[in-house]
Enzyme design. Structure first.
Site, PDB file in Angstrom:
ATOM      1  N   ARG A 953       0.857  -1.187   0.000  1.00 10.38           N
ATOM      2  CA  ARG A 953       0.000   0.000   0.000  1.00 10.38           C
ATOM      3  C   ARG A 953       0.895   1.240   0.000  1.00 10.38           C
ATOM      4  O   ARG A 953       1.844   1.333   0.781  1.00 10.38           O
ATOM      5  CB  ARG A 953      -0.887  -0.019   1.242  1.00 10.38           C
ATOM      6  N   ARG A1022      -1.901   6.397   9.598  1.00  6.11           N
ATOM      7  CA  ARG A1022      -1.909   5.884   8.224  1.00  6.11           C
ATOM      8  C   ARG A1022      -2.064   7.034   7.218  1.00  6.11           C
ATOM      9  O   ARG A1022      -2.037   8.194   7.585  1.00  6.11           O
ATOM     10  CB  ARG A1022      -3.073   4.906   8.075  1.00  6.11           C
ATOM     11  N   LYS A1087      -3.954   1.011  14.892  1.00  7.81           N
ATOM     12  CA  LYS A1087      -3.855   1.966  13.784  1.00  7.81           C
ATOM     13  C   LYS A1087      -4.530   3.296  14.141  1.00  7.81           C
ATOM     14  O   LYS A1087      -5.391   3.352  15.023  1.00  7.81           O
ATOM     15  CB  LYS A1087      -4.484   1.371  12.537  1.00  7.81           C
ATOM     16  N   LYS A1089      -6.215   6.750  12.167  1.00  2.24           N
ATOM     17  CA  LYS A1089      -6.592   7.264  10.855  1.00  2.24           C
ATOM     18  C   LYS A1089      -7.042   8.716  10.949  1.00  2.24           C
ATOM     19  O   LYS A1089      -7.806   9.066  11.850  1.00  2.24           O
ATOM     20  CB  LYS A1089      -7.723   6.410  10.273  1.00  2.24           C
ATOM     21  N   CYS A1308     -14.813  -3.745  -0.276  1.00  2.00           N
ATOM     22  CA  CYS A1308     -13.393  -3.968   0.036  1.00  2.00           C
ATOM     23  C   CYS A1308     -12.855  -5.091  -0.851  1.00  2.00           C
ATOM     24  O   CYS A1308     -13.596  -5.703  -1.607  1.00  2.00           O
ATOM     25  CB  CYS A1308     -13.224  -4.335   1.510  1.00  2.00           C
ATOM     26  N   CYS A1314      -7.231 -11.093   0.622  1.00  2.00           N
ATOM     27  CA  CYS A1314      -7.241 -10.693   2.025  1.00  2.00           C
ATOM     28  C   CYS A1314      -7.355 -11.923   2.928  1.00  2.00           C
ATOM     29  O   CYS A1314      -8.291 -12.708   2.811  1.00  2.00           O
ATOM     30  CB  CYS A1314      -8.385  -9.730   2.303  1.00  2.00           C
ATOM     31  N   CYS A1353     -15.420  -9.022   5.747  1.00  2.92           N
ATOM     32  CA  CYS A1353     -15.330  -9.383   7.165  1.00  2.92           C
ATOM     33  C   CYS A1353     -15.701  -8.143   7.971  1.00  2.92           C
ATOM     34  O   CYS A1353     -15.832  -7.048   7.423  1.00  2.92           O
ATOM     35  CB  CYS A1353     -13.914  -9.873   7.508  1.00  2.92           C
ATOM     36  N   CYS A1357     -13.240  -2.380   6.139  1.00  4.22           N
ATOM     37  CA  CYS A1357     -12.376  -1.499   5.349  1.00  4.22           C
ATOM     38  C   CYS A1357     -13.160  -0.563   4.427  1.00  4.22           C
ATOM     39  O   CYS A1357     -12.710   0.544   4.139  1.00  4.22           O
ATOM     40  CB  CYS A1357     -11.396  -2.319   4.527  1.00  4.22           C
TER      41      CYS A1357
HETATM   42  S1  SF4 Z   1     -12.954  -5.591   5.368  1.00  2.00           S
HETATM   43 FE1  SF4 Z   1     -12.090  -7.510   5.985  1.00  2.00          FE
HETATM   44  S2  SF4 Z   1     -12.168  -8.726   4.155  1.00  2.00           S
HETATM   45 FE2  SF4 Z   1     -12.418  -6.653   3.511  1.00  2.00          FE
HETATM   46  S3  SF4 Z   1     -10.352  -6.019   2.978  1.00  2.00           S
HETATM   47 FE3  SF4 Z   1     -10.769  -5.381   5.074  1.00  2.00          FE
HETATM   48  S4  SF4 Z   1      -9.945  -7.005   6.292  1.00  2.00           S
HETATM   49 FE4  SF4 Z   1     -10.162  -7.830   4.246  1.00  2.00          FE
END
Ligand code: SF4
Length: 1456
Positions: A953, A1022, A1087, A1089, A1308, A1314, A1353, A1357
């Protein structure tokens, strides 16, 4: 050797009655007479004992001890002096175990009787039927008494018949209680029968014909009596099963005999005994009660002839003769008969007349008494025969001969046996020989030196000797010079010259080899090998393994030759190669040459699988191929004299697991060597000592395992864990086990195979969490697949394995009644499966529930003591504190400012991964280790490590880049990544699929583009977000500068980044120092932000950030300062209500100049107050809720030294991007284009990547990435407008005809890269939108914006908790559904359904969208409508996020 009825029936009973069956193979070319029965039963029987075969060279005693069984261990062998010699050292220990030695003999008990004194019960069978019945009796006796039984039986011939008990009756018989009295049967073994006569004219010996009263009998000691009672009880039980007589002693009597012949051996079946002679046959050799013997000798007897089938004892008096003499002498009978000793040979052809001759001879007293026929070797010790070398093994010795020609010396060649005796093939002998020869050679060198120093030599001879001295270790030169030296010195009158000539044999440099062969050399896998390695001598050891791959399950697990290689490698300074001539001839040659050249000990493991000597070469070839392809026999060479990177050469693709573990460890060790020792101890716990010590311990462990000198680890902890929770519990259990003195091993479930697991002698504990809908976590799936396969086939491969399972789950994760069974499904399924495949549950299933008061701990606390209780360590007081688990905090502080061993790990080419600790540290460098999850299972099945790759990143504050930089990013994606790149929700570029080899080049290239990746991830600030605001050029320039300033101000100061990735060359800016004034060694708890927003657009979702700056303009439209927000954050853990999303609070107002200091102080308060104990509770949002906003603010202001001004009014109206064209105040143009989910790639009909590349080539302005994953082509001068428009049109980049729903959507990455993804996201949301957008169209909502977000998940993100409608992955295809988020990111949504699949999503949304279309108020957004229409309650704060979840009123999900 062909099986006989005796061997078959004994093998059958041994198989059916034992848990572990060990079959000792006879020396080649003989075959085992038991193998055929064992094999056919293995295929057909329901009983499945563990079966092991020991080659003739093996140590059966050690094997039996290592494989001791709780119930019954049976051992099958043909008696031989070699075998008995190897059993004797262990016999005392074995005698107190439930083991039966079934030893077949051929008319000679000489060998087996040497074992008799140490074994409590010794039975002898003369016929096949007796062998069958005695096998049952022996099994019962050993099992109930937990003592060893020696069952000696005669091979007999093929004409014998046996009546066998049914298979199904054997186990019930063994499990039954012993009777307290004889069975009520007319054939009781101890009754006298009718008038004292038993069946067939045989009499038993209780008080029949002997005439001796019981008072005459001497009393046995109490131990013998006790043993005899046990024998009696087991006999009653056996008779009840077989309905056949079993007697310890039987008679065939004549009236008032004067001679009694007592036979200890196989005696002929005669129709009647000769007149005056009574025959007594003994089948119970131990315990041999004097009383029973005396009962067999009538008062009329003048003489007793003791016939023993002992042909080879070199002593005058044989054991039973002495016992009979002693019994008679010690008895109180008055007329004591004379006792004579005789030898019984083969009695097959003995007739009555032979008996009469024997009796007459006894009368006459002439010559030794002998009955039956004797072979030529009778009564003498057999001469030593040369060992038989199987023809297949010659493949290797021939190669050695060809390679080393005249200088090959096999120190233990079988030919030495003729002159040196059978010990000549032993490794001890060979090593001694080599040592002696090497010492002789040193002596030779000294003699040559002495001769050269004498000064009496001619110049030529002196020069010749000098030449030899220099070339003495060169095989070819030393050999050539040797002849010259001998020629020249012949006739030289000098004592030193005489010495040289006496040692001339050592002038050439020999290639010295010791060969370990199962067929003819003693087992080199044990002490011999260790001594060779430890000697440090220049000696080569060739160990031949003949175990066929297909028979690997029956091989003794402790003698695996492959482990010898690991053991030798662990020693550090030994050349090791694993070769297979039928797989790679060239590799064998290479290994032999390298071993010869290596100046220390070398071990070459050579594979040569064959069942019997007659095995066809094709079979050997097939077995070899299977073994090599499966990784069972990996081909490799390890040369410690080479450089680190070249020391190991893998010559076959498949790497055996143990070897991989060794390599991983070796890599780790080498990394640690180069790094600071104190860091090693911090990071790697068990590797805390110096490398040397770690090696020593590992070598010691391997050695101990190899020798079987210690028991295998009593507890193996296997875990399956996706999120790390189960792994943590497993680690803790392992740690606590160690603290209780247990030997503990811990692995993932997928890293073990059933054939290894079945060898576990201790407890196997499984710890698993649940993934998805009751599925197993990734690293347990393969294991479970194998278990399921075995269950499906009705197999029981884990018989004898003791297990305990602890499962972890969340009873509320699946709220619907029909889904309840998913709760802790993995643990429950595993527990049941293990039982189905034969394993024994010794601790009840433990279940940990996230919903319990203490989470899974509640259940764990109940379960763990049961484990200790089973292992017998529950009373152990653990005083020492349990080792603290290594956490991210340890890793950070020990990393020397983020260095760790990253640099060393990058150089390690044996793995595509970095060490676990380094993978935490690389996050701070903007790098995440991932693996391709689409192919994870396949890779696992292939035995390969996951397809490791890295995500990089970029740090790019405000998301602004130049066209040249875009081009460079495009090129980096092609050259180092997977050809695509992603615009992230934090306004930056992200590359996927970068393999380790490309990592450094990729980072270098990014830095060449004047960007970097430092602090793009990790527990630091970040990438700072900044609103794209296309129409406000001046303002954007100001806030962009501000964002950059904050980013720079909060940047870590470590120089590690530049050192590791840029070879210490700094890119730009001030010199960086290794002091972290803001972060310190621990960096932040989590983290951090930061975002900067410009109302009315909240495109950065300011409230989702830890820290936010809302731009406030003054009356003139100039930037006056910022409202400061704090405490936003998205991440949640499913089912853990201590975690929740939170929107930030507005704290006050600050000026532009104050901004970066406000950012700093807020970060510092979080640094010092954030929760470092629990990463799930470490974000600023929890700190503020714990401290209270006022206290937190006061802390910040204290550090600032002033108070923040009151917040100023502001208002947002959206959090999506303004797509399309806009013109700024400066007249420049901006176009915000739609890139679905930020993925820059070329697809059929959508060449966006190519289009953007072409655009970047001509664009003179900048690109701004948006936090919604789109791109603003900004600062286009009017002169370029047309060109740009044409290009956008050419590549369809100007297409904004998507639905309002799609334009407002965001997902995401999730699968396949991931590692945390539980469900699809980026690949699935567009598909779902296709369907939902149709509903919108049908209801006239095509152009209406509805913010829909999806993540794979709950980490969130793509900021799903602020969307109007959102889906968060729970399991593949299953999502949490959330409703009611505020349209401009001001309000959190709330869980509406806890588990929905696509049909359910569509069923829910269809009426909802329709109703929205019909009933919405003017300007009312979907999220607000969902609340007003009563679908969902509004979320007023993060802490209340879970309140009223599940829908409202009629929309509420009905809970059972
Ligand atoms: S939300 Fe969860 S699954 Fe999606 S990129 Fe972030 S860590 Fe990975």
């Amino acid at each position: 050797m062909s099986p006989t009825p005796s061997t078959s029936s004994v093998a059958r009973i041994a198989f059916l009655s034992s848990d572990v069956l060990v079959n000792s193979l006879p020396p080649l070319p003989t075959t085992s007479p038991y193998s055929q029965t064992v094999k056919s039963l293995s295929d057909a029987s329901r009983h499945t004992p563990t079966i092991l075969s020991i080659p003739n060279g093996g140590d059966p005693g050690a094997t039996l001890l290592r494989n001791r069984s709780g119930k019954l261990l049976s051992y099958l062998a043909l008696a031989s002096p070699h075998l008995v010699t190897r059993l004797i050292p262990h016999i005392a220990e074995l005698s107190s175990l439930p083991v039966v030695f079934h030893l077949a003999v051929q008319d000679d008990l000489s060998d087996v009787l040497t074992l008799r004194p140490s074994i409590p019960f010794v039975l002898q069978s003369s016929t096949a039927q007796q062998a069958h019945d005695h096998a049952l009796l022996a099994s019962k006796l050993a099992r109930t008494e937990k003592k060893a039984v020696l069952h000696i039986f005669h091979l007999g011939d093929s004409t014998e018949t046996v009546e066998e008990v049914q298979e199904g009756r054997v186990q019930p018989f063994l499990n039954s209680e012993l009777p307290r009295s004889p069975p009520r049967t007319p054939i009781s073994p101890f009754s006298n029968g009718v008038n004292g006569h038993g069946a067939n004219g045989y009499l038993n010996g209780s008080n029949g014909i002997n005439g001796h009263h019981v008072d005459d009998l001497i009393e046995p000691d109490s131990v013998t009596s006790e043993l005899y009672r046990s024998y009696e009880a087991a006999t009653w039980s056996t008779v009840a099963l077989t309905r056949r007589v079993i007697r310890p002693i039987t008679h065939r009597a004549s009236t008032s005999p004067d001679t009694v012949i007592i036979s200890f051996g196989r005696f002929p079946t005669l129709s009647e005994s000769p007149a005056g002679v009574s025959l007594v046959f003994v089948s119970l050799f131990s315990p041999l009660l004097p009383a029973k013997l005396l009962q067999a000798i009538p008062a009329s007897a003048d003489r007793v002839i003791v016939l023993e089938q002992i042909q080879k004892w070199p002593v005058k008096f044989t054991p039973f003769y002495l016992e009979v003499v002693s019994t008679i002498q010690n008895s109180s009978i008055e007329r004591k008969p004379a006792v004579l000793s005789g030898v019984l040979g083969n009695s097959d052809n003995v007739k009555q007349v032979d008996l009469l001759k024997l009796v007459q001879q006894a009368f006459s007293g002439l010559g030794p008494l002998r009955l039956g026929s004797f072979s030529n070797e009778e009564t003498t010790i057999a001469p030593v025969e040369l060992p038989h070398v199987p023809k297949h093994e010659l493949s290797y010795t021939k190669i050695l001969s060809n390679l080393f020609d005249g200088r090959l010396e096999i120190a233990n060649t079988p030919f030495l046996v003729a002159s040196e005796g059978s010990a000549a093939t032993s490794p001890e002998f060979a090593l001694g020989k080599v040592r002696g020869e090497l010492e002789d050679r040193e002596e030779l060198v000294r003699a040559v030196q002495e001769l050269m120093d004498s000064g009496d030599l001619s110049g030529d001879v002196h020069a010749l000797l000098g030449k030899w001295m220099r070339a003495r270790d060169d095989p070819a030169k030393s050999k050539a010079l040797a002849e010259e030296v001998v020629w020249e010195l012949d006739g030289v009158k000098d004592p030193a010259a005489a010495k040289v000539l006496a040692l001339k044999h050592h002038l050439p440099a020999l290639s010295r080899w010791i060969i370990g062969s199962d067929a003819w050399a003693y087992d080199l896998g044990a002490s011999g090998l260790h001594h060779a390695i430890a000697s440090g001598l220049n000696v080569n050891v060739l160990v031949v393994d003949t175990t066929p791959y297909s028979a690997r399950h029956t091989a003794d697990p402790h003698r695996r030759k492959q482990d010898v290689g690991l053991y030798a490698m662990n020693h550090g300074d030994v050349y090791v190669a694993s070769v297979a001539v039928y797989s790679s001839y060239a590799q064998v040659l290479q290994a032999f040459v390298e071993a010869d050249r290596y100046p220390g000990p070398s071990v070459v493991l050579a594979y040569l699988p064959y069942e019997s000597e007659d095995a066809m070469a094709l079979e050997v070839l097939k077995e070899t191929k299977n073994a090599v392809d499966a990784g069972y026999w990996p081909l490799y060479r390890w040369d410690p004299s080479k450089e680190d990177g070249e020391a190991f050469s893998l010559d076959s693709d498949a790497v055996k697991r143990e070897l991989q573990v060794f390599l991983d460890r070796q890599n780790h060790l080498s990394q640690l060597v180069r790094s600071k020792p104190e860091m090693a101890s911090e990071l790697v716990g068990s590797l805390g000592e110096s490398v040397k010590e770690a090696r020593r311990r590992r070598a010691q462990k391997a050695y101990e395992e190899l020798l079987g000198a210690i028991d295998a680890p009593p507890m193996l902890v296997l875990y399956a864990s996706d999120g790390g929770k189960a792994e943590k519990v497993a680690k803790r259990l392992a740690g606590r086990g160690k603290a209780r003195g247990l030997s503990v091993d811990m692995k993932t479930m997928d890293s073990v195979v059933l054939e290894d697991l079945v060898k576990e002698e201790g407890l196997v504990v499984f710890v698993t969490s649940v993934a998805g809908q009751g599925e197993f976590p990734q690293n347990g799936r393969s294991f479970v697949k194998v278990l399921n396969g075995a269950v499906g086939r009705g197999e029981k491969p884990l018989q004898g394995v003791k297990f305990a399972v602890f499962g972890m789950g969340d009873s509320h994760y699946w709220p619907r009644p029909e889904d309840r069974h998913y709760y802790n499904k993995s643990g429950k399924d595993l527990d049941a499966r293990l039982e189905q495949v034969g394993a024994e549950r010794v601790v009840q299933l433990g279940l940990g529930d996230d919903q319990d008061a203490d989470g899974p701990e509640t259940g764990y606390k109940i379960w763990e003591p049961l484990v200790w209780k089973f292992l017998g360590v529950d009373a152990v007081e653990v005083r020492e504190a349990e080792p603290e688990p290594i956490t991210n905090e340890h890793i950070k502080v020990a990393s020397n400012y983020l260095r760790g061993t990253i640099a060393e790990g990058l150089e390690d080419q044996t793995t595509g991964a970095l060490s676990p600790a380094d993978t935490q540290l690389t996050k701070f460098h903007g790098i995440y280790q991932q693996d391709d999850r689409d192919i994870r299972d396949e890779r696992q099945a292939e035995g390969a490590e996951p397809a490791y790759q890295f995500m990089i990143r970029v740090r790019m504050p405000g998301g602004v880049c130049k066209p040249e930089q875009w081009l460079q990013m495009d090129q980096i994606a092609d050259e180092h990544g997977n050809g695509t790149f992603k615009i992230t929700t934090r306004q930056t570029f992200q590359f996927h699929g970068v393999i380790k080899r490309h990592l450094k080049s990729a980072i270098k290239d990014i830095n060449r583009a004047l960007l970097d990746t430092l602090a793009a991830c990790g527990d630091v600030n970040r990438n700072v977000l900044c609103s794209a605001v296309p129409s406000l050029s001046k303002l954007h320039a100001e806030i962009y500068e501000f964002a950059k300033g904050v980013s720079e101000h909060l940047l870590p100061r470590t120089t590690a980044y530049h050192e590791i990735w840029l070879d210490k060359k700094q890119v730009a800016g001030d010199a960086l120092k290794d002091v972290e004034p803001l972060y310190g060694e621990f960096y932040l708890p989590r983290k951090f932000k930061v975002a900067v927003a410009v109302p009315p657009t909240n495109d950065v979702d300011i409230f989702a950030n830890d820290l936010g700056f809302i731009a406030i303009l003054d009356d003139k439209g100039c930037l006056a300062g910022f409202n400061v927000t704090a405490g936003g954050g998205m991440g949640v853990t499913h089912g853990n209500k201590k975690t929740y999303p939170r929107t930030a609070d507005v704290m006050g107002f600050c000026t532009v100049e104050q901004g970066k200091f406000v950012a700093e102080k807020i970060m510092l308060v979080q640094r010092d107050n954030g929760n470092r104990e629990d990463r799930k509770n470490a974000r600023l949002k929890y700190t503020i809720d714990r401290m209270g906003l006022d206290v937190f603010k006061a802390e910040v202001e204290k550090l600032l030294g002033y108070k923040l001004a009151p917040a100023r009014p502001y208002s947002f109206d959206r959090n999506i991007d303004d797509f399309g064209w806009a013109t700024g105040e400066d007249g420049k143009h901006h176009f915000t284009l739609f890139i679905e989910n930020g993925r820059i790639q070329d697809e059929p009909g959508r060449d966006f990547k190519a289009g953007m590349r072409e655009l970047a080539k001509i664009h003179k302005g900048t690109f701004r990435l948006t936090a919604n994953q789109h791109v603003v082509v900004s600062d286009i001068p009017t002169s370029e407008l047309e060109t740009i428009k044409n290009l956008l049109a050419k590549y369809k980049l100007d297409n904004l005809s998507q639905s309002g729903l799609r334009l407002s959507s965001s997902a995401c990455v999730a699968f396949p890269t991931c590692g945390l993804a539980m469900a699809e996201s980026e690949r699935y949301l567009p598909v779902l939108i296709d369907k939902v957008e149709k509903m919108c169209e049908e209801n006239g909502l095509r152009n209406d914006s509805i913010v829909m977000r999806m993540t794979g998940c709950p980490n969130g993100c793509a900021r799903p908790y602020l969307a109007e409608v959102a889906f968060v992955g729970k399991a593949p295809g299953t999502y949490l559904m959330l409703l009611g988020g505020g349209y401009y990111g001001q309000r959190l949504n709330k869980i509406y359904r806890e588990s929905v699949t696509e049909p359910e999503i569509l069923a829910i949304l269809n009426p909802m969208i329709k109703q929205y279309a019909l009933e919405r108020l003017e300007g009312e957004h979907f999220g607000d409508f969902a609340i007003r229409a009563g679908y969902i309650a509004p979320t007023t704060s993060g802490a209340e996020w879970y309140d009223r979840m599940g829908g409202e009123g009629e929309h509420r999900e009905v809970m059972a």
